[in-house]
Design a protein around this motif. Structure first.
Motif, PDB file in Angstrom:
ATOM      1  N   ARG A 174      37.729  34.359  59.191  1.00 55.47           N
ATOM      2  CA  ARG A 174      36.841  35.555  59.939  1.00 55.47           C
ATOM      3  C   ARG A 174      36.472  36.580  58.512  1.00 55.47           C
ATOM      4  NH1 ARG A 174      39.403  38.641  63.825  1.00 55.47           N
ATOM      5  NH2 ARG A 174      37.459  39.621  63.799  1.00 55.47           N
ATOM      6  N   TRP A 175      36.622  35.949  56.968  1.00 57.34           N
ATOM      7  CA  TRP A 175      36.599  35.986  55.176  1.00 57.34           C
ATOM      8  C   TRP A 175      36.582  34.919  54.535  1.00 57.34           C
ATOM      9  CZ3 TRP A 175      35.248  41.009  53.970  1.00 57.34           C
ATOM     10  CH2 TRP A 175      34.888  42.241  55.132  1.00 57.34           C
ATOM     11  N   LEU A 176      35.558  34.712  53.795  1.00 52.53           N
ATOM     12  CA  LEU A 176      35.478  34.454  51.849  1.00 52.53           C
ATOM     13  C   LEU A 176      35.691  34.612  51.072  1.00 52.53           C
ATOM     14  CD1 LEU A 176      35.093  31.238  50.845  1.00 52.53           C
ATOM     15  CD2 LEU A 176      32.221  31.984  51.062  1.00 52.53           C
ATOM     16  N   LEU A 177      36.307  34.446  50.818  1.00 48.10           N
ATOM     17  CA  LEU A 177      36.957  35.698  49.402  1.00 48.10           C
ATOM     18  C   LEU A 177      36.408  34.958  48.071  1.00 48.10           C
ATOM     19  CD1 LEU A 177      38.406  37.925  47.606  1.00 48.10           C
ATOM     20  CD2 LEU A 177      40.394  36.313  46.836  1.00 48.10           C
ATOM     21  N   VAL A 178      35.815  35.516  47.033  1.00 49.85           N
ATOM     22  CA  VAL A 178      35.432  34.697  45.772  1.00 49.85           C
ATOM     23  C   VAL A 178      34.798  35.313  45.065  1.00 49.85           C
ATOM     24  CG1 VAL A 178      33.581  33.768  47.429  1.00 49.85           C
ATOM     25  CG2 VAL A 178      32.501  35.096  46.563  1.00 49.85           C
ATOM     26  N   GLY A 179      34.787  35.386  44.124  1.00 47.02           N
ATOM     27  CA  GLY A 179      34.921  36.252  42.664  1.00 47.02           C
ATOM     28  C   GLY A 179      33.800  35.276  41.488  1.00 47.02           C
ATOM     29  N   THR A 180      33.740  36.041  40.280  1.00 48.99           N
ATOM     30  CA  THR A 180      32.587  35.599  39.759  1.00 48.99           C
ATOM     31  C   THR A 180      32.420  34.646  38.398  1.00 48.99           C
ATOM     32  OG1 THR A 180      33.062  37.101  37.969  1.00 48.99           O
ATOM     33  CG2 THR A 180      31.028  37.757  39.791  1.00 48.99           C
TER      34      THR A 180
END
Length: 348
Positions: A141-147
């Motif tokens: 349902r979700w893809l979590l990413v950062g920088t």
């Protein structure tokens, strides 16, 4: 693995936080004075989600070394899906030197272990990701990413590729900015904001996020405001926005509702590392259960949104009571017990 179908995928770095002695320098301290803890924001969130009861997967790259083996053991023990995990025979797993102040606050001040080719997390491969994605994406349902992956050419390409896959498969994006200048330049001032090049790299991610989490200073650097309503209005997709501010109130604009709540006081403060990641996991844990069908907006009452934020804040508070970002992460039952004893604050 306890669940072959992760509902949240967390992409990015897994590393060791080398915590120096409180008030001391991890670079010059004796080994016995330091405390090595497995961490990295996406790995922290994946582990926290699994402990809360949400099936999660980790997409990242580890060195084929003792630290990498320890990570695999931990992630398997937590039930995190590892089909997106890559191994690097040439580059080590990154060690981050963390200076801890006497009040538990921390500063990232450099790295250890580089053998001249950089670290494994910098070499995340899009080709391997392409092979791993189809079976992983079945229930996501979700893809979590950062920088942080944007700071290295290879991992930046892998991140952009993952975002394209998520868009194709209509997976929502959660972006925790998690700005860490030392990952972009090892000698950078840990308190410095993003320069023009970093801003240019980060800018294309912002319009892709359905959920945007920022620290107050990150919001001010990128949007010239820490007001989550104003931040959401600056982006074409009008994302849900949460702005945290250490011990000061957390502010949000979620599902058309905005507000602020005082943070919850932890039982004690040992180390604040990973508190923000636990907060993010607490929020995603609930959003997974409340996220409607693809293309439909969130339809939540103001009271439900406030309860969501309070649950997430409790996750962050409980992590502060132990060392490292993963070991102190609470179960859903522990969060419920903590909230039952905590005073219910009025919104601000």
């Amino acid at each position: 693995m306890t669940d072959p179908s992760p509902q949240v995928l967390c992409l990015g770095e897994a590393l060791v936080d080398r915590l120096g002695p409180p008030g001391g320098d991890p670079l010059s301290a004796a080994p016995e004075q330091c405390d090595d803890r497995l961490g990295g924001a996406p790995a922290n969130v994946a582990c926290a989600l699994a402990r809360l009861g949400t099936a999660a997967g980790f997409i990242g790259r580890l060195g084929d070394d003792a630290i990498g083996a320890s990570f695999r053991e931990l992630l398997v023990d937590r039930g995190v899906d590892l089909r997106g995990l890559q191994w690097d025979a040439a580059r080590p797993t990154r060690v981050v030197l963390v200076r801890r102040h006497l009040d538990g606050e921390r500063v990232f001040q450099g790295f250890a272990g580089d053998r001249g080719q950089g670290f494994a997390d910098q070499a995340l491969e899009p080709e391997a990701l392409a092979l791993a994605w189809p079976p992983l994406a079945a229930a996501v349902r979700w893809l979590l990413v950062g920088t942080i992956p944007l700071a290295s050419e290879a991992s930046a390409a892998a991140l952009r590729f993952a975002l394209a896959l998520a868009k194709r498969d209509q997976v929502r994006i959660a972006l925790d900015v998690n700005w860490r200048p030392t990952f972009w330049r090892a000698d950078a001032d840990p308190a410095a904001g993003p320069d023009a090049a970093a801003r240019a790299a980060i800018a294309p991610l912002l319009p892709q996020a359905a959920l945007l989490k920022l620290a107050r200073e990150e919001a001010e650097w990128l949007f010239d405001t820490a007001d989550p309503v104003a931040v959401s209005a600056r982006l074409p997709q009008r994302p849900d926005v949460v702005v945290t501010d250490g011990g000061d109130p957390v502010r949000w604009c979620i599902a058309g509702h905005s507000g602020a709540l005082p943070v919850l006081a932890p039982p004690r403060v040992v180390d604040t590392t990973g508190a923000g990641d636990a907060f993010t996991a607490g929020l995603l844990h609930q959003l997974v259960r409340l996220t409607p069908a693809v293309g439909q907006p969130l339809d939540l009452s103001e009271a439900v949104v406030q309860q969501m934020v309070r649950f997430a804040a409790a996750c962050g508070a409980l992590v502060c009571a132990g060392a490292g970002g993963i070991d102190p992460q609470p179960s859903a039952a522990a969060v419920a017990s903590f909230l039952a004893q905590a005073p219910v604050p009025a919104s601000i």
